[in-house]
Design a protein around this motif. Sequence first.
Motif, PDB file in Angstrom:
ATOM      1  N   PRO A   1       0.569  -1.341  -0.380  1.00 53.89           N
ATOM      2  CA  PRO A   1      -0.215  -0.059  -0.491  1.00 53.89           C
ATOM      3  C   PRO A   1       1.161   1.151  -0.015  1.00 53.89           C
ATOM      4  O   PRO A   1       0.564   2.317   0.271  1.00 53.89           O
ATOM      5  CB  PRO A   1      -0.794   0.084   1.409  1.00 53.89           C
ATOM      6  N   ASN A   2       2.104   1.467   0.690  1.00 48.87           N
ATOM      7  CA  ASN A   2       3.166   2.305   0.576  1.00 48.87           C
ATOM      8  C   ASN A   2       4.041   2.662  -0.631  1.00 48.87           C
ATOM      9  O   ASN A   2       4.949   2.865  -0.423  1.00 48.87           O
ATOM     10  CB  ASN A   2       4.256   2.313   1.780  1.00 48.87           C
ATOM     11  N   ASN A   3       3.436   1.445  -1.790  1.00 45.99           N
ATOM     12  CA  ASN A   3       4.907   1.765  -2.858  1.00 45.99           C
ATOM     13  C   ASN A   3       5.467   0.821  -2.778  1.00 45.99           C
ATOM     14  O   ASN A   3       6.403   2.335  -2.800  1.00 45.99           O
ATOM     15  CB  ASN A   3       4.399   2.745  -3.945  1.00 45.99           C
ATOM     16  N   ALA A   4       6.572   0.752  -1.889  1.00 45.17           N
ATOM     17  CA  ALA A   4       8.087   0.223  -1.366  1.00 45.17           C
ATOM     18  C   ALA A   4       8.819   0.008  -2.280  1.00 45.17           C
ATOM     19  O   ALA A   4       8.016  -0.638  -3.083  1.00 45.17           O
ATOM     20  CB  ALA A   4       7.715  -0.442   0.076  1.00 45.17           C
ATOM     21  N   GLU A   5      10.046   0.909  -2.459  1.00 42.40           N
ATOM     22  CA  GLU A   5      10.761  -0.042  -3.552  1.00 42.40           C
ATOM     23  C   GLU A   5      11.675  -0.540  -3.595  1.00 42.40           C
ATOM     24  O   GLU A   5      11.669  -0.829  -2.103  1.00 42.40           O
ATOM     25  CB  GLU A   5      11.638   1.368  -3.045  1.00 42.40           C
ATOM     26  N   VAL A   6      11.335  -1.620  -4.102  1.00 39.98           N
ATOM     27  CA  VAL A   6      12.373  -2.932  -4.256  1.00 39.98           C
ATOM     28  C   VAL A   6      13.232  -2.749  -5.565  1.00 39.98           C
ATOM     29  O   VAL A   6      13.034  -2.372  -6.599  1.00 39.98           O
ATOM     30  CB  VAL A   6      11.821  -4.176  -4.206  1.00 39.98           C
ATOM     31  N   GLY A   7      14.945  -2.322  -5.250  1.00 35.27           N
ATOM     32  CA  GLY A   7      15.842  -2.369  -6.267  1.00 35.27           C
ATOM     33  C   GLY A   7      16.186  -1.158  -6.296  1.00 35.27           C
ATOM     34  O   GLY A   7      16.726  -0.363  -7.300  1.00 35.27           O
TER      35      GLY A   7
ATOM     36  N   GLU B   1      17.436   3.137  -4.537  1.00 40.48           N
ATOM     37  CA  GLU B   1      17.867   3.381  -2.674  1.00 40.48           C
ATOM     38  C   GLU B   1      18.021   2.725  -2.216  1.00 40.48           C
ATOM     39  O   GLU B   1      19.301   2.456  -1.941  1.00 40.48           O
ATOM     40  CB  GLU B   1      18.624   5.107  -3.939  1.00 40.48           C
ATOM     41  N   LYS B   2      16.869   2.276  -1.732  1.00 40.05           N
ATOM     42  CA  LYS B   2      16.721   2.462  -0.525  1.00 40.05           C
ATOM     43  C   LYS B   2      16.139   0.630   0.044  1.00 40.05           C
ATOM     44  O   LYS B   2      15.894   0.055  -1.495  1.00 40.05           O
ATOM     45  CB  LYS B   2      15.273   2.697   0.104  1.00 40.05           C
ATOM     46  N   LEU B   3      17.425  -0.043   0.774  1.00 42.86           N
ATOM     47  CA  LEU B   3      16.911  -0.885   0.616  1.00 42.86           C
ATOM     48  C   LEU B   3      15.581  -1.679   1.051  1.00 42.86           C
ATOM     49  O   LEU B   3      15.020  -0.873   1.843  1.00 42.86           O
ATOM     50  CB  LEU B   3      17.985  -2.105   1.483  1.00 42.86           C
ATOM     51  N   ALA B   4      14.936  -2.956   0.489  1.00 41.84           N
ATOM     52  CA  ALA B   4      13.522  -3.145   0.773  1.00 41.84           C
ATOM     53  C   ALA B   4      13.977  -4.443   2.146  1.00 41.84           C
ATOM     54  O   ALA B   4      14.390  -5.877   1.873  1.00 41.84           O
ATOM     55  CB  ALA B   4      12.872  -3.675  -0.248  1.00 41.84           C
TER      56      ALA B   4
ATOM     57  N   ALA C   1      23.001  -6.827  -2.088  1.00 43.44           N
ATOM     58  CA  ALA C   1      21.350  -6.714  -2.782  1.00 43.44           C
ATOM     59  C   ALA C   1      20.717  -5.339  -1.878  1.00 43.44           C
ATOM     60  O   ALA C   1      20.733  -4.423  -1.333  1.00 43.44           O
ATOM     61  CB  ALA C   1      21.451  -8.478  -1.651  1.00 43.44           C
ATOM     62  N   ASP C   2      19.317  -5.369  -2.206  1.00 46.03           N
ATOM     63  CA  ASP C   2      18.430  -4.302  -3.016  1.00 46.03           C
ATOM     64  C   ASP C   2      17.599  -5.048  -1.515  1.00 46.03           C
ATOM     65  O   ASP C   2      16.659  -4.531  -1.293  1.00 46.03           O
ATOM     66  CB  ASP C   2      17.200  -4.865  -4.397  1.00 46.03           C
ATOM     67  N   GLY C   3      17.646  -5.998  -0.394  1.00 43.35           N
ATOM     68  CA  GLY C   3      17.204  -6.094   0.587  1.00 43.35           C
ATOM     69  C   GLY C   3      17.060  -7.466   0.483  1.00 43.35           C
ATOM     70  O   GLY C   3      18.017  -8.008   0.511  1.00 43.35           O
ATOM     71  N   LEU C   4      16.490  -7.948   2.032  1.00 39.29           N
ATOM     72  CA  LEU C   4      16.817  -8.788   3.431  1.00 39.29           C
ATOM     73  C   LEU C   4      14.820  -9.444   3.319  1.00 39.29           C
ATOM     74  O   LEU C   4      14.433  -8.469   3.536  1.00 39.29           O
ATOM     75  CB  LEU C   4      17.394  -8.509   3.824  1.00 39.29           C
TER      76      LEU C   4
ATOM     77  N   ARG D   1      23.585   3.706   0.282  1.00 35.29           N
ATOM     78  CA  ARG D   1      22.145   3.165   0.330  1.00 35.29           C
ATOM     79  C   ARG D   1      21.482   3.324   1.696  1.00 35.29           C
ATOM     80  O   ARG D   1      22.322   4.413   2.407  1.00 35.29           O
ATOM     81  CB  ARG D   1      21.984   1.384  -0.076  1.00 35.29           C
ATOM     82  N   SER D   2      20.252   3.426   2.430  1.00 33.15           N
ATOM     83  CA  SER D   2      20.122   3.370   3.273  1.00 33.15           C
ATOM     84  C   SER D   2      19.011   2.636   3.388  1.00 33.15           C
ATOM     85  O   SER D   2      18.564   2.084   2.477  1.00 33.15           O
ATOM     86  CB  SER D   2      19.186   4.989   2.643  1.00 33.15           C
ATOM     87  N   ILE D   3      18.348   3.235   4.658  1.00 36.83           N
ATOM     88  CA  ILE D   3      17.549   1.799   5.042  1.00 36.83           C
ATOM     89  C   ILE D   3      15.647   2.527   5.407  1.00 36.83           C
ATOM     90  O   ILE D   3      15.784   3.227   5.469  1.00 36.83           O
ATOM     91  CB  ILE D   3      17.731   0.934   6.095  1.00 36.83           C
TER      92      ILE D   3
END
Length: 339
Positions: free
Chosen positions: A87-93, A95-98, A294-297, A337-339
């Motif tokens: 619902p919040n359109n979180a990004e994967v890929g 600058e921000k890590l998912a 990696a783009d996230g965990l 990157r950021s979290i």
Amino acid sequence: MIVVMKSGSQQTHVDHVAELIEQLGLKAHVIVGTDRTVVAAIGDERDMEIGAVESAPMVDRVVPILAPYKVASREVKPDPTVVHIGPNNAEVGGEKLAMIAGPCSVEDETKLIEIAHAVKEAGAVGLRGGAFKPRTNPYSFQGLGETGLKYLAKAREQTGLAVVTELMSIEHVDMVAEYADVLQIGTRNMHNFNLLMAAGKTGKPVMLKRGWSATLEEFLLAAEYIIKAGSTDVILCERGIRTHESYVRNTLPLAIVPAVKRESHLPIVIDPSQGTGHAYMVPSMSLASIAAGADGLIIEVHADPEHALTDGAQSITPETFAKLMADAGRVATAMDRSI
Ligand code: PEP
Ligand code: MN
């Protein structure tokens, strides 16, 4: 492709190979060397049975030049794909890590909602949890099914987290797609091409886990099935592979991160929980994953791992997750990157 002729091959052999290449609709270009002759085939060979040329007389080997995947490859799409989830359109890929976290299985409503709030508080953007569980042992807990999906949807309502949950079978595709923000395809189903296409047809984001004995090429070809079927939003997930090593449940090959970044535009997240099998290893491997690019965990978090119905040994507590998030933030900063 390049067709390398055996030394001692005659003009007739070379002409025959050139003819085979032209029959495939490609252009043949003969290069005569001091010892060997090679025939280069010019054109897109990816949907051709080029290996067959190897059975022609005096052919030594056939070397493909283009990767067999198209829509998943960086050659075709140089810009990285950013997938938006929940619902919040979180990004994967981006600058921000998912960061995606939650229990291995959805067990009960109260416990799930408690974990969802805790991981959200710590900075997660996604909530994981299996309602349909692919268990090796048929007598083990198989998941709560649609009831579990309803609990996940309720947790999303309260937290805004994107729901990531496994789709195990084609018969459940509409049901799982109704509740999930991201359809997870598990390691055991990476080669289930009909399921991949069914997931792709929904148009929803799909998290594709690598088969535990799949090569990178097979992994990307599986992603290709999903994209071809209709979902361009594929998130790759490395979850460890089978090796001879027994101090871990799976061996987590982080070298896949730079390899995927070189070969594909798709984002990749790491699952250090299935990837190690031990809670004590999860924080270190999470930080290493971020350092590798990696783009996230996707991490298994349980409030009471000792009593978890599935994968308790590899589940970390919400407290450990919060500490991990703080450490991950520092590594992310070092990686721009950021979290
Ligand atoms: C899981 O995420 O709990 C799971 C079953 O994953 P995998 O398909 O990687 O084993
Ligand atoms: Mn699990």
